[in-house]
Enzyme design. Sequence first.
Site, mmCIF file in Angstrom:
data_model
loop_
_atom_site.group_PDB
_atom_site.id
_atom_site.type_symbol
_atom_site.label_atom_id
_atom_site.label_comp_id
_atom_site.label_asym_id
_atom_site.label_seq_id
_atom_site.Cartn_x
_atom_site.Cartn_y
_atom_site.Cartn_z
ATOM 1 N N ALA A 65 0.859 -1.176 0.000
ATOM 2 C CA ALA A 65 0.000 0.000 0.000
ATOM 3 C C ALA A 65 0.900 1.232 0.000
ATOM 4 O O ALA A 65 2.067 1.161 0.382
ATOM 5 C CB ALA A 65 -0.897 -0.011 1.228
ATOM 6 N N GLY A 108 0.827 -5.051 1.113
ATOM 7 C CA GLY A 108 -0.478 -5.119 0.438
ATOM 8 C C GLY A 108 -0.391 -5.793 -0.923
ATOM 9 O O GLY A 108 -1.380 -6.358 -1.399
ATOM 10 N N GLU A 111 -0.662 -9.327 -0.139
ATOM 11 C CA GLU A 111 -2.043 -9.589 0.297
ATOM 12 C C GLU A 111 -2.987 -9.637 -0.919
ATOM 13 O O GLU A 111 -3.908 -10.456 -0.977
ATOM 14 C CB GLU A 111 -2.481 -8.514 1.297
ATOM 15 C CG GLU A 111 -1.717 -8.666 2.608
ATOM 16 C CD GLU A 111 -1.920 -7.506 3.567
ATOM 17 O OE1 GLU A 111 -1.686 -6.347 3.166
ATOM 18 O OE2 GLU A 111 -2.320 -7.749 4.717
ATOM 19 N N GLU A 131 5.731 -4.985 6.814
ATOM 20 C CA GLU A 131 5.093 -3.899 7.566
ATOM 21 C C GLU A 131 5.753 -3.623 8.909
ATOM 22 O O GLU A 131 5.738 -2.507 9.400
ATOM 23 C CB GLU A 131 3.600 -4.211 7.781
ATOM 24 C CG GLU A 131 2.733 -4.123 6.529
ATOM 25 C CD GLU A 131 2.667 -5.437 5.746
ATOM 26 O OE1 GLU A 131 3.504 -6.330 5.974
ATOM 27 O OE2 GLU A 131 1.760 -5.547 4.893
#
Length: 257
Positions: A65, A108, A111, A131
């Site tokens: 992200a 992300g 993910e 992260e």
Amino acid sequence: MTFQMILTEIHERVGLIRLNRPKELNALNPQLLGELLEAADAFDANDAIGCVVIAGNDKAFAAGADIKQMAKASPVAMLELVYIDLWDRLAEIRKPIIAAVSGYCLGGGNELAMACDMIIASDTAKFGQPEIGIGVIPGAGGTQRLARAVGKALAMEMVLNNRWLSAEEALQHGLVNHVYTVDSYLDEALKLAAGIANQAPVAARIGKEAINMAFETSLASGIAHERKLFYLLFATQDQKEGMAAFKDKREPKWQGK
Ligand code: DAK
């Protein structure tokens, strides 16, 4: 449909979506995710498409992200920034989705790949949930899907100590289906998608639903659910056609009905 952060192509019965923010290594922001979902929804609704492939470029599937957008967010701003429902909606696409991954597949990005049904990797792919390095944990299903894919021990190491997996390691631990050279992984992903897209369409959708149920329920209720879906397929023309074609020793002609 015109998009700014993705590209779409149709290859016979396969819909291809390419993340296209190369300077930022395809960092996922709300606009990119929104466009991705819009394209995936359109392919899902299109009877001429039987399978979807999501790819980045050779250097990055997606590096996560967009950290710059998240950096100063409050919890409430995060809700608006990251658009939680967009992340969850990919899992609601009914047609099979393959992630074609090369280069960075982080945070992300990983993910997103794990929210797809299968992953085809290039030999340069690197999978990680980094992260912890920016003071957080995965927030779009990473802890849950990674633990289910590679097991608790390795998921702990990846999430708690920023351990990345090479493509070969990801294959060995069951995160990806196949690894190919960087020159061929996308073609191979499209070939696999074409194979799936040419199967009985309703059965392919229902098979996806049944397998995903394995992650949501007990064995007994999963089997009961599978049984009902199996019976349901006897209401389709494709079941009649498939079994008739077997008897007649010919190829079936699927209607998707
Ligand atoms: N966000 C924003 N920009 C990024 C980025 C990212 N994740 N990753 C790379 N970039 C940008 C870099 O800032 C740089 O831009 P400029 O500085 O040139 O303007 C450009 O892409 C090229 O990156 P580098 O110069 O860093 O390239 P290198 O080859 O040196 O390094 C790298 C590549 C992938 C190792 C490095 O860029 C990196 O460490 N990137 C960050 C990886 C990361 O930590 N990813 C996890 C992000 S957190 C949620 C949903 C999702 C999420 C959370 C919640 N909800 C639904 C609640 C997800 C969170 C995350 O993914």
